[in-house]
Design a protein around this motif. Structure first.
Motif, short mmCIF file in Angstrom:
data_model
loop_
_atom_site.label_atom_id
_atom_site.label_comp_id
_atom_site.label_asym_id
_atom_site.label_seq_id
_atom_site.Cartn_x
_atom_site.Cartn_y
_atom_site.Cartn_z
N ALA A 25 0.82 -1.21 0.00
CA ALA A 25 0.00 0.00 0.00
C ALA A 25 0.85 1.27 0.00
O ALA A 25 0.47 2.29 -0.57
CB ALA A 25 -0.94 0.00 1.21
N ARG A 26 2.01 1.19 0.60
CA ARG A 26 2.89 2.36 0.70
C ARG A 26 3.86 2.47 -0.47
O ARG A 26 4.77 3.30 -0.45
CB ARG A 26 3.67 2.32 2.01
N GLY A 27 3.68 1.61 -1.48
CA GLY A 27 4.50 1.73 -2.68
C GLY A 27 5.85 1.07 -2.61
O GLY A 27 6.76 1.44 -3.34
N ALA A 28 6.01 0.09 -1.74
CA ALA A 28 7.27 -0.65 -1.65
C ALA A 28 6.99 -2.15 -1.80
O ALA A 28 7.27 -2.94 -0.91
CB ALA A 28 7.96 -0.36 -0.32
N PRO A 29 6.44 -2.54 -2.97
CA PRO A 29 6.06 -3.95 -3.14
C PRO A 29 7.24 -4.92 -3.06
O PRO A 29 7.06 -6.07 -2.67
CB PRO A 29 5.41 -3.98 -4.52
N GLU A 30 8.44 -4.43 -3.39
CA GLU A 30 9.61 -5.32 -3.33
C GLU A 30 9.90 -5.78 -1.90
O GLU A 30 10.50 -6.83 -1.70
CB GLU A 30 10.84 -4.64 -3.95
N ASP A 31 9.45 -5.00 -0.92
CA ASP A 31 9.64 -5.37 0.48
C ASP A 31 8.56 -6.34 0.96
O ASP A 31 8.71 -6.98 2.00
CB ASP A 31 9.59 -4.13 1.38
N LYS A 67 0.79 -8.48 -10.20
CA LYS A 67 0.97 -7.04 -10.43
C LYS A 67 2.39 -6.72 -10.89
O LYS A 67 2.60 -5.75 -11.61
CB LYS A 67 0.66 -6.26 -9.15
N GLN A 68 3.33 -7.56 -10.48
CA GLN A 68 4.73 -7.37 -10.88
C GLN A 68 5.04 -8.07 -12.20
O GLN A 68 6.18 -8.05 -12.65
CB GLN A 68 5.66 -7.93 -9.79
N SER A 69 4.04 -8.72 -12.79
CA SER A 69 4.21 -9.55 -14.00
C SER A 69 5.23 -10.67 -13.77
O SER A 69 5.91 -11.10 -14.69
CB SER A 69 4.63 -8.70 -15.21
N ALA A 70 5.32 -11.13 -12.52
CA ALA A 70 6.22 -12.23 -12.16
C ALA A 70 5.41 -13.53 -12.20
O ALA A 70 5.15 -14.17 -11.18
CB ALA A 70 6.82 -11.99 -10.78
N TYR A 71 5.02 -13.90 -13.42
CA TYR A 71 4.08 -15.01 -13.62
C TYR A 71 4.64 -16.35 -13.15
O TYR A 71 3.91 -17.19 -12.64
CB TYR A 71 3.65 -15.08 -15.08
N GLY A 72 5.95 -16.54 -13.31
CA GLY A 72 6.58 -17.78 -12.87
C GLY A 72 6.50 -17.98 -11.37
O GLY A 72 6.44 -19.12 -10.89
#
Length: 173
Positions: A25-31, A67-72
């Protein structure tokens, strides 16, 4: 007294999940992925891989990867979710929803034959469980048409697109 939590304590799952959702939600999806992955691993060890309580985490983590297009990364989570949802019945609408998402993943990965099989199954479930002119059925038909077109089945794709658009016209009144 106070309880000391171990690194694999089930009581950590909710805070890890909440923190992961907050990071997204805070814009840090990698975390978020490591937090959600850890919560899922703890839950699987404590409850088993097919426990219904995993549904929320599997949904959250697979949505994150989509959402990250990390389909694998999303695909095995969706397969696990499908396994759990099937306990509600092979033709349950929630099974169709998971299969539809999985079909989209396989389409994005260029596995059009597998996507086509899944879209046919989704359509079969939706035609059997929903009203004949339900919007979700039209959507499944449209996706199946796109998949057929990608596989070079243009005649079938055209027929399916026409069928989907006829259903959509019914919805528009």
């Amino acid at each position: 007294g106070e309880r000391v939590l171990g690194t694999d304590d089930l009581a950590l799952v909710q805070p890890l999940t909440s923190l992961g959702a907050l990071r997204i939600a805070r814009g840090a999806p990698e975390d978020a992925a490591p937090l959600l992955t850890r919560a899922l691993a703890i839950s699987e060890r404590s409850l088993g891989r097919d426990h219904p309580d995993l549904i929320v985490l599997l949904n959250e983590l697979s949505r994150h990867y989509l959402k990250q297009s990390a389909y694998g990364f999303a695909e095995p989570l969706l397969l696990q979710l499908y396994s759990i949802k099937r306990s509600k019945g092979e033709d349950h609408p929630e099974v169709a929803t998971v299969l539809a998402t999985l079909a989209g993943v396989r389409q994005a990965l260029g596995r059009h034959d597998a996507a086509e099989q899944l879209w046919r199954r989704v359509l079969e479930i939706r035609e059997r469980t929903l009203a004949p002119n339900h919007f979700a059925t039209a959507t499944a038909i449209e996706h199946l048409a796109e998949t057929c077109a990608a596989r070079g089945k243009l005649g079938e794709a055209l027929q399916l697109f026409q069928r989907a658009h006829a259903l959509e016209r019914v919805h528009r009144g």
